[in-house]
Motif scaffolding. Structure first.
Motif, PDB file in Angstrom:
ATOM      1  N   GLN A 176       0.604  -1.134   0.039  1.00  0.00           N
ATOM      2  CA  GLN A 176       0.076  -0.060   0.155  1.00  0.00           C
ATOM      3  C   GLN A 176       0.697   1.104  -0.045  1.00  0.00           C
ATOM      4  O   GLN A 176       0.524   2.128  -0.577  1.00  0.00           O
ATOM      5  CB  GLN A 176      -0.882   0.000   1.202  1.00  0.00           C
ATOM      6  CG  GLN A 176      -2.109  -0.740   1.057  1.00  0.00           C
ATOM      7  CD  GLN A 176      -3.011  -0.413   2.292  1.00  0.00           C
ATOM      8  OE1 GLN A 176      -2.736  -0.120   3.214  1.00  0.00           O
ATOM      9  NE2 GLN A 176      -4.456  -1.165   2.233  1.00  0.00           N
ATOM     10  N   LEU A 177       2.114   1.300   0.938  1.00  0.00           N
ATOM     11  CA  LEU A 177       2.925   2.510   0.937  1.00  0.00           C
ATOM     12  C   LEU A 177       3.378   2.571  -0.406  1.00  0.00           C
ATOM     13  O   LEU A 177       3.755   3.901  -0.822  1.00  0.00           O
ATOM     14  CB  LEU A 177       3.773   2.246   1.853  1.00  0.00           C
ATOM     15  CG  LEU A 177       3.269   2.158   3.338  1.00  0.00           C
ATOM     16  CD1 LEU A 177       4.452   1.960   4.300  1.00  0.00           C
ATOM     17  CD2 LEU A 177       2.514   3.348   3.679  1.00  0.00           C
ATOM     18  N   THR A 178       3.879   1.659  -1.095  1.00  0.00           N
ATOM     19  CA  THR A 178       4.459   2.154  -2.421  1.00  0.00           C
ATOM     20  C   THR A 178       3.460   2.160  -3.840  1.00  0.00           C
ATOM     21  O   THR A 178       3.871   2.665  -4.506  1.00  0.00           O
ATOM     22  CB  THR A 178       5.116   0.801  -3.099  1.00  0.00           C
ATOM     23  OG1 THR A 178       4.577  -0.365  -2.993  1.00  0.00           O
ATOM     24  CG2 THR A 178       6.378   0.580  -1.956  1.00  0.00           C
ATOM     25  N   ASP A 179       2.269   2.078  -3.571  1.00  0.00           N
ATOM     26  CA  ASP A 179       1.189   2.362  -4.526  1.00  0.00           C
ATOM     27  C   ASP A 179       1.085   4.032  -4.334  1.00  0.00           C
ATOM     28  O   ASP A 179       0.358   4.349  -3.368  1.00  0.00           O
ATOM     29  CB  ASP A 179      -0.056   1.650  -4.298  1.00  0.00           C
ATOM     30  CG  ASP A 179      -1.188   1.743  -5.180  1.00  0.00           C
ATOM     31  OD1 ASP A 179      -0.879   2.377  -6.417  1.00  0.00           O
ATOM     32  OD2 ASP A 179      -2.251   1.215  -5.114  1.00  0.00           O
ATOM     33  N   MET A 180       1.211   4.382  -5.550  1.00  0.00           N
ATOM     34  CA  MET A 180       0.883   6.048  -5.564  1.00  0.00           C
ATOM     35  C   MET A 180      -0.444   6.270  -5.476  1.00  0.00           C
ATOM     36  O   MET A 180      -0.985   7.361  -4.857  1.00  0.00           O
ATOM     37  CB  MET A 180       1.494   6.484  -6.833  1.00  0.00           C
ATOM     38  CG  MET A 180       3.052   6.730  -7.093  1.00  0.00           C
ATOM     39  SD  MET A 180       3.823   7.735  -5.875  1.00  0.00           S
ATOM     40  CE  MET A 180       3.493   9.043  -6.728  1.00  0.00           C
ATOM     41  N   ALA A 181      -1.373   5.462  -5.719  1.00  0.00           N
ATOM     42  CA  ALA A 181      -2.703   6.103  -5.817  1.00  0.00           C
ATOM     43  C   ALA A 181      -3.314   5.987  -4.342  1.00  0.00           C
ATOM     44  O   ALA A 181      -4.250   6.587  -4.129  1.00  0.00           O
ATOM     45  CB  ALA A 181      -3.719   4.797  -6.635  1.00  0.00           C
ATOM     46  N   THR A 182      -2.634   5.275  -3.420  1.00  0.00           N
ATOM     47  CA  THR A 182      -3.158   5.104  -1.967  1.00  0.00           C
ATOM     48  C   THR A 182      -2.590   6.661  -1.445  1.00  0.00           C
ATOM     49  O   THR A 182      -3.155   7.044   0.122  1.00  0.00           O
ATOM     50  CB  THR A 182      -2.552   4.110  -1.390  1.00  0.00           C
ATOM     51  OG1 THR A 182      -1.256   3.785  -1.290  1.00  0.00           O
ATOM     52  CG2 THR A 182      -3.340   3.084  -2.096  1.00  0.00           C
ATOM     53  N   ARG A 183      -1.852   7.437  -1.862  1.00  0.00           N
ATOM     54  CA  ARG A 183      -1.318   8.655  -1.128  1.00  0.00           C
ATOM     55  C   ARG A 183      -2.215   9.537  -0.553  1.00  0.00           C
ATOM     56  O   ARG A 183      -2.132  10.191   0.440  1.00  0.00           O
ATOM     57  CB  ARG A 183      -0.001   9.194  -1.702  1.00  0.00           C
ATOM     58  CG  ARG A 183       0.966   8.412  -1.917  1.00  0.00           C
ATOM     59  CD  ARG A 183       2.230   8.503  -1.536  1.00  0.00           C
ATOM     60  NE  ARG A 183       3.381   7.737  -1.747  1.00  0.00           N
ATOM     61  CZ  ARG A 183       4.337   7.852  -2.616  1.00  0.00           C
ATOM     62  NH1 ARG A 183       4.574   9.038  -3.054  1.00  0.00           N
ATOM     63  NH2 ARG A 183       5.288   6.897  -2.680  1.00  0.00           N
ATOM     64  N   VAL A 230       9.581   8.017   0.859  1.00  0.00           N
ATOM     65  CA  VAL A 230      10.613   7.126   0.193  1.00  0.00           C
ATOM     66  C   VAL A 230      10.564   5.679   1.175  1.00  0.00           C
ATOM     67  O   VAL A 230      10.650   5.728   2.186  1.00  0.00           O
ATOM     68  CB  VAL A 230      12.164   7.579   0.328  1.00  0.00           C
ATOM     69  CG1 VAL A 230      13.119   6.517   0.095  1.00  0.00           C
ATOM     70  CG2 VAL A 230      12.330   8.747  -0.204  1.00  0.00           C
ATOM     71  N   VAL A 231      10.338   4.782   0.474  1.00  0.00           N
ATOM     72  CA  VAL A 231       9.910   3.362   0.913  1.00  0.00           C
ATOM     73  C   VAL A 231      11.312   2.564   0.363  1.00  0.00           C
ATOM     74  O   VAL A 231      11.492   2.511  -0.645  1.00  0.00           O
ATOM     75  CB  VAL A 231       8.925   2.602   0.232  1.00  0.00           C
ATOM     76  CG1 VAL A 231       8.645   1.148   0.946  1.00  0.00           C
ATOM     77  CG2 VAL A 231       7.634   3.416   0.698  1.00  0.00           C
TER      78      VAL A 231
END
Length: 189
Positions: free
Chosen positions: A151-158, A187-188
């Protein structure tokens, strides 16, 4: 005598050989790049501050990090609610720098490094945020610490994360204390 190479008279400058020329050019280029970068990083903000062209984020970060309180409250601080500067009211921004957390389910092998900038809804809220900075950081870390790496790396969830953080802050600090939330660093690893 025909085989003798001409020699430069004593004291005359010696031209660099062909082998030394590319190295000399490279050294000059690196020196110029380092000098220009250092000048821009050190002198640029000082010149901008003298000209009065400091962004609200920089002013909030300066005052949060022990900068000159008179300068932060004077010419660079956001005007009081309803106040105008240059035709538009500036928003106060509280910055939470360099926060690190381990995502859910990562077992400590992955981490998130982030900076959160919170655009504040009122002058009273900015003072409350400064006084309760640790509590704000805890809200952000608790909210994002429950998210897995996927989830953290998915740009859509920001945007969803911003809404969740805004709700959590509003619950603890009062409604409408936050206008917007920004992630200048996310940054992940």
């Amino acid at each position: 005598m025909a085989n003798e190479t001409p020699q430069a008279p004593e004291g005359a400058p010696v031209a660099p050989t062909k082998a030394k020329l590319p190295m000399l050019i490279g050294m000059v280029a690196v020196g110029l790049a380092l000098g220009g970068g250092t000048g821009a990083a050190v002198l640029g903000p000082m010149v901008a501050k003298k000209m009065g062209k400091v962004t609200p984020i920089v002013a909030a970060a300066d005052s949060a990090h022990g900068g000159d309180a008179a300068a932060a409250e004077g010419e660079h601080a956001a005007p009081a609610e309803g106040g105008k500067e240059g035709g538009a009211a500036e928003a106060a921004i509280h910055v939470l720098d360099n926060m690190v957390l381990n995502p859910a389910g990562s077992g400590g092998s992955r981490y998130l490094l982030l900076t959160v900038a919170i655009e504040v809804g009122s002058p009273a809220a900015i003072e409350s945020f400064k006084a309760r900075d640790a509590e704000l950081r805890d809200i952000v870390l608790t909210t994002l610490g429950t998210k897995p790496v996927e989830q953290l790396t998915d740009m859509a969830t920001r945007e969803q994360f911003k809404v969740e953080i805004m709700k959590a802050v509003d619950e603890r600090f009062g409604k409408k204390s936050v206008k917007r939330i920004y992630f200048p660093q996310f940054v992940v690893q």
